[in-house]
Write a protein that holds these residues in place. Structure first.
Motif, PDB file in Angstrom:
ATOM      1  N   TYR A 210      50.343  40.888  45.187  1.00 12.61           N
ATOM      2  CA  TYR A 210      49.246  41.783  45.534  1.00 12.61           C
ATOM      3  C   TYR A 210      48.968  41.623  47.042  1.00 12.61           C
ATOM      4  O   TYR A 210      48.564  40.549  47.494  1.00 12.61           O
ATOM      5  CB  TYR A 210      47.976  41.426  44.765  1.00 12.61           C
ATOM      6  CG  TYR A 210      47.980  41.800  43.284  1.00 12.61           C
ATOM      7  CD1 TYR A 210      49.174  41.957  42.574  1.00 12.61           C
ATOM      8  CD2 TYR A 210      46.786  42.001  42.604  1.00 12.61           C
ATOM      9  CE1 TYR A 210      49.174  42.294  41.226  1.00 12.61           C
ATOM     10  CE2 TYR A 210      46.766  42.339  41.257  1.00 12.61           C
ATOM     11  CZ  TYR A 210      47.971  42.478  40.570  1.00 12.61           C
ATOM     12  OH  TYR A 210      47.979  42.814  39.240  1.00 12.61           O
ATOM     13  N   MET A 229      47.886  45.434  34.254  1.00 14.92           N
ATOM     14  CA  MET A 229      47.496  45.344  35.666  1.00 14.92           C
ATOM     15  C   MET A 229      46.835  46.633  36.151  1.00 14.92           C
ATOM     16  O   MET A 229      46.071  46.641  37.118  1.00 14.92           O
ATOM     17  CB  MET A 229      48.710  45.040  36.537  1.00 14.92           C
ATOM     18  CG  MET A 229      49.716  46.189  36.597  1.00 14.92           C
ATOM     19  SD  MET A 229      50.982  45.944  37.836  1.00 14.92           S
ATOM     20  CE  MET A 229      50.030  46.047  39.318  1.00 14.92           C
ATOM     21  N   ASP A 232      43.248  46.028  36.269  1.00 11.58           N
ATOM     22  CA  ASP A 232      42.747  44.852  36.997  1.00 11.58           C
ATOM     23  C   ASP A 232      41.551  45.214  37.863  1.00 11.58           C
ATOM     24  O   ASP A 232      41.556  46.244  38.565  1.00 11.58           O
ATOM     25  CB  ASP A 232      43.841  44.282  37.912  1.00 11.58           C
ATOM     26  CG  ASP A 232      44.906  43.524  37.144  1.00 11.58           C
ATOM     27  OD1 ASP A 232      44.771  43.409  35.910  1.00 11.58           O
ATOM     28  OD2 ASP A 232      45.875  43.066  37.773  1.00 11.58           O
ATOM     29  N   VAL A 235      41.261  39.357  41.234  1.00  7.67           N
ATOM     30  CA  VAL A 235      42.218  38.257  41.139  1.00  7.67           C
ATOM     31  C   VAL A 235      41.381  36.990  41.185  1.00  7.67           C
ATOM     32  O   VAL A 235      40.483  36.862  42.037  1.00  7.67           O
ATOM     33  CB  VAL A 235      43.243  38.276  42.292  1.00  7.67           C
ATOM     34  CG1 VAL A 235      44.046  36.975  42.308  1.00  7.67           C
ATOM     35  CG2 VAL A 235      44.171  39.476  42.151  1.00  7.67           C
ATOM     36  N   VAL A 254      45.732  46.333  44.177  1.00  5.80           N
ATOM     37  CA  VAL A 254      46.552  46.268  42.965  1.00  5.80           C
ATOM     38  C   VAL A 254      47.711  47.252  43.117  1.00  5.80           C
ATOM     39  O   VAL A 254      47.478  48.447  43.341  1.00  5.80           O
ATOM     40  CB  VAL A 254      45.724  46.618  41.717  1.00  5.80           C
ATOM     41  CG1 VAL A 254      46.606  46.580  40.474  1.00  5.80           C
ATOM     42  CG2 VAL A 254      44.547  45.671  41.571  1.00  5.80           C
ATOM     43  N   LYS A 279      45.525  37.613  37.488  1.00  9.87           N
ATOM     44  CA  LYS A 279      44.932  38.940  37.496  1.00  9.87           C
ATOM     45  C   LYS A 279      43.823  38.979  36.451  1.00  9.87           C
ATOM     46  O   LYS A 279      43.930  38.332  35.405  1.00  9.87           O
ATOM     47  CB  LYS A 279      45.998  40.005  37.201  1.00  9.87           C
ATOM     48  CG  LYS A 279      46.771  39.725  35.929  1.00  9.87           C
ATOM     49  CD  LYS A 279      47.957  40.655  35.757  1.00  9.87           C
ATOM     50  CE  LYS A 279      47.525  42.033  35.342  1.00  9.87           C
ATOM     51  NZ  LYS A 279      46.715  42.072  34.120  1.00  9.87           N
ATOM     52  N   THR A 281      41.726  41.378  33.945  1.00  7.01           N
ATOM     53  CA  THR A 281      41.618  42.688  33.288  1.00  7.01           C
ATOM     54  C   THR A 281      40.528  42.574  32.233  1.00  7.01           C
ATOM     55  O   THR A 281      40.811  42.302  31.068  1.00  7.01           O
ATOM     56  CB  THR A 281      42.958  43.091  32.632  1.00  7.01           C
ATOM     57  OG1 THR A 281      44.033  42.770  33.509  1.00  7.01           O
ATOM     58  CG2 THR A 281      42.980  44.568  32.311  1.00  7.01           C
TER      59      THR A 281
END
Length: 872
Positions: A210, A229, A232, A235, A254, A279, A281
């Motif tokens: 990323y 992802m 996302d 991070v 992302v 990551k 989510t």
């Protein structure tokens, strides 16, 4: 009243196929499993964990339900108000899956039928097939109070479910909200944790790069689900990870989606997983969701309830199946240079127990129950000893889960089950009521009589199961059953549902019934095959207990299972040889009965013992052993050590009673029939809870009190006379016999060839007779052995010279042949030259050993006189 058995001739072998169905029918006709609440007797109550109406009996049922039957039968024989309360669970998702498959064969769906017609089909299916597991339980000899059978969707239990739901809602503990749930894209429903199985599967760990928003740095993350992802929103790194401390608070982009997200620090991140940066989510992972809530992150749902990508993702991926999207995302990441590496990895995947689909964590508008205030009393009940776990270590599992409890998703998207008692007005007003009539009344009072729409969802099956120990006793009515039989005595269940079911019953029992639902929780062992593998269809190692019943009988199946149960190990490595041995044991007892019935003096008039003064040494020994066995078995059952109890019974019955004592009674005495009958009757009562059929059949063939062994009294050790001195003397006699038998085996004597046992003249007649019987010996006096000690200890086995000569000559013939063979081999120059030096040396060693043994045998032969000797 004493009952004399019928005098018909007994079959030569015990045949369970001709006994078990007949005896079970007799028990049902006599109503022996039914009882009424009786405050004059101590209660002993077990509520059957309700099996699914889709279920079939398996070995897990054998290890879980057999103990319930054993303990109920045992406590009934103790004279307690013992009852085992049966019932079944509607098993919402499992049943719906079965019926939907049946409909598909007719090209029908539940939607094409409509809710009412569909539910009619499910009820019809339940009527036809739902009791199959009960029939199997009867074949296994299980004896719950069938008159009290309940079903989680009975009218009374349904009313209890709605009463509890409404009470919790009005207290503010049940609410509606959007939260992360286990979603099954195939059955189109949320799942409880118990309906999700963790499976290890081969997959990949993808490392993604990323870039920072300003292009000055990049950060690598690792994932096993790259399609997520696209959702996302951050991070995350561990706050103590020095590698990333300077990056916290900065933004990255992302790949593919272009979303700008922050780098955050959270203690839930594992520094050793992948790169140490993960990551986040929040809409598709429980851990990420918790991080998202702590950091107030956006939670876009990029995977829908149909398992396809939503409009929250870039246009290229919309509408793709989640796994097709994974392939597309990986390909595009590689093309864009954002894919750093792909590494094969075996990891855990959540799978729906019902449909086999991979479960998707999704945000969904559902009904939930707040658990924290319910969990605290349940935790205290364990800590202050009101609830005890056996083995105790499982209490720590219960404690851990309650300490880390989360709100409970109680709604399910299936039609079969308890429909939520929730109605909505056209403008989304919510009404929660126990009945539709009550809901309409509230609508008139609060909403001016608005038209109502009932929620389509049903309640999680575990909700109704959580009320089971008190709802089946008539709650909320104060029935005699509820007054006397709540709390239950013990719950017997598996470790995998300690939280999902056990803890919920405790929480709801304390909340609504005013007490814990049971005092003991006995965790049954896990069943593995004899190689230590968990039984599964894929491995092909599943064993159907009905196959064992057909082959060996229910008693042998039960006894074989129970003998492999050990409390502390909690692993039952099933070995069918135990069941086969149990069948042999049943025949051993049957033969003991046939021997007793064959005695010329016949059975005693009453099943009571002769005066102690008339008892023989063997009588006193077996009765002392019986007293010990009753005490040992009783203590083991009270401690849930069922395997220990079974072993004690098998060992004493087979080895002491059927072998030693029956052999001792082959010398006629005036007491043998009475003691044989009394002991066998007591043993049948001790064994009855474990092996109900064969014990009933044998007990009925003996003088007995009452109509059935099911309601007979448990043997009282205080009524069994003991004589420790006599028992010790008999054990001494057994050691003398063991020496004699060892000598017989060493000499290879045939069964009818007798040894000589030299004894002091002072040895009593009783001991002489027993030595002759047990040792197959001729007892002779030898005054030289009278050394002022116990005459029995001086007994010395001797071999008649004729037998020794015969044995020595046999050995000399055998040794001569071996020596001649080896001498010829070693004299053969071709063998010596071609064989390896090691082989030649070993054969020379064998020759030397045989020659040395021949010298010893010749010396022995010379010592007894070489008349008729071979001279070789």
């Amino acid at each position: 009243m004493q009952t004399q058995p019928r005098s018909e001739e007994l079959a030569k072998t015990y045949d369970p196929a001709t006994v078990e169905s007949r005896r079970y029918a007799e028990w049902l006709a006599a109503g022996v499993f039914h009882d009424e609440p009786d405050p004059a007797r101590p209660p002993y109550v077990i509520s059957m964990p309700p099996p699914n109406i889709t279920g079939r009996a398996h070995l897990g049922h054998g290890s879980t339900f057999t103990p319930m039957d054993i303990l109920t039968r045992y406590h009934r024989m103790l004279g307690e108000n013992a009852v085992w309360l049966p019932g079944q669970d509607h098993a919402a998702i499992a049943t719906e899956a079965v019926v939907v498959r049946e409909l598909a064969k007719e090209n029908l769906t539940r939607e094409s039928l409509g809710r009412e017609a569909y539910l009619e089909r499910v009820w019809a299916w339940r009527t036809l097939y739902g009791d199959e597991i009960y029939e199997q339980f009867r074949m296994l000899g299980f004896g719950p109070d069938w008159d009290r059978d309940r079903f989680t969707m009975d009218a009374g239990l349904t009313a209890a479910v709605y009463k509890v739901f409404v009470a919790l809602y009005r207290e503010g503990l049940i609410y509606r909200g959007t939260r992360l749930v286990n979603w099954d894209p195939v059955s189109q429903s949320t799942l409880s944790d118990a309906e999700v199985e963790d499976e290890e599967r081969d997959g990949f760990l993808w490392q993604l790069r990323y870039p920072s928003e300003d292009g000055t740095f990049s950060i690598d993350v690792a994932t096993t689900r790259p399609e997520t992802m696209l959702g996302d929103t951050a991070v995350a790194v561990h706050p103590g990870d020095e590698r990333y401390a300077h990056l916290v608070g900065k933004n990255v982009v992302v790949p593919l989606s272009g979303r700008v997200v922050p780098i955050i620090a959270d203690a839930a991140v594992e520094r050793d997983f992948g790169t140490g940066a993960v990551k986040v989510t929040p809409a598709h992972d429980p851990l990420d969701n918790a991080i998202g809530e702590r950091h107030n992150l956006p939670m876009p749902s990029v995977i829908g309830f149909d398992g396809k990508m939503t409009n929250e993702v870039p246009a290229a991926y919309r509408g793709l199946d989640r796994f097709a999207a994974r392939e597309a995302v990986v390909r595009d990441l590689q093309d864009s240079g954002a894919l750093v590496s792909t590494t094969p990895r075996r990891h855990v995947v959540p799978v729906s127990e019902r449909s086999g689909a991979i479960v998707e964590p999704l945000l969904s508008l559902q009904w939930f129950c707040k658990m924290e205030s319910l969990a605290a009393p349940a935790l205290n009940a364990y800590r202050d000893g009101r609830i005890r776990f056996v083995p105790e270590r499982f209490g720590r599992t219960y404690e851990y889960w309650l300490e880390n409890i989360r709100d409970w998703n109680v709604s399910r998207q299936v039609w079969w089950g308890h429909r939520l008692p929730v109605w909505y007005t056209p403008d989304d007003g919510v009404i929660v009521a126990e009945t539709e009539e009550e809901a309409e009344k509230i609508a008139r009072e609060k909403f001016g009589g608005a038209e109502l729409r009932r929620d389509e969802d049903t309640l999680d099956t575990w909700f109704s199961s959580g009320l089971w120990p008190f709802s089946i006793l008539g709650w909320p009515e104060k029935t005699p059953e509820l007054e006397h039989w709540y709390p239950n005595s013990v719950l017997i269940t598996g470790r995998e549902i300690i939280f999902l079911w056990v803890a919920r019953m405790v929480m709801l029992g304390l909340k609504f019934a005013g007490d814990v639902p049971f005092h003991d929780v006995f965790i049954s062992p896990l069943v593995f095959d004899d190689a230590g593998r968990k039984m599964s269809k894929s491995l092909g190692n599943v064993i159907d207990p009905m196959t064992l019943v057909a082959k060996y009988g229910a008693d042998a199946t039960r006894l074989g299972i129970v003998r492999q149960m050990r409390l502390e190990s909690q692993e039952l490595r099933f070995d069918e040889r135990y069941v086969e041995k149990a069948r042999e044991f049943n025949n051993k007892m049957w033969n003991a009965l046939r021997y007793l019935r064959s005695l010329p003096e016949g059975l005693p008039d009453a099943n009571r013992l002769p005066p102690p003064a008339d008892l023989s040494l063997a009588d006193k020994w077996i009765l002392t052993g019986l007293h010990t066995t009753v005490t040992r078995v009783t203590a083991a059952l009270n401690a849930y050590e069922l395997g220990v109890a079974a072993d004690a019974l098998v060992n004493f019955t087979w080895n002491e009673y059927c072998d030693w004592y029956i052999e001792a009674t082959k010398a006629p005495t005036t007491t043998r029939a009475a003691v044989l009958s009394y002991t066998l009757s007591a043993l049948m009562r001790l064994l009855h809870p474990i092996a109900p059929f064969v014990t009933e059949e044998i007990w009925q063939a003996l003088p007995h009190d009452g109509k059935t062994i099911v309601t007979a009294s448990w043997p009282d050790p205080e009524e069994i006379p003991t004589d420790p001195a006599a028992a010790a003397r008999y054990e001494t006699l057994k050691t003398v016999v063991a020496k004699a038998r060892d000598l017989r085996a060493e000499l290879g004597l045939a069964p009818r060839e007798k040894l000589t046992l030299a004894v002091p003249p002072a040895l009593d007649r009783d001991a002489r007779t027993l030595l002759e019987l047990h040792a197959t010996a001729t007892v002779v006096d030898d005054a030289a052995l009278d050394r002022g000690q116990d005459p029995l200890l001086a007994a010395t086995p001797r071999v008649p010279a004729s037998l020794l000569r015969e044995r020595y000559n046999r050995d000399l013939t055998r040794l001569a042949a071996e020596i001649e063979r080896l001498e010829k081999m070693l004299a053969n120059e071709q063998f010596v030259s071609k064989a390896s030096p090691d082989a030649v040396a070993k054969n020379r060693q064998k020759l030397a050993a045989y020659e040395a043994e021949r010298a010893r045998v010749r010396a022995g032969l010379d010592a007894v006189g070489a008349e008729g000797g071979s001279g070789q």
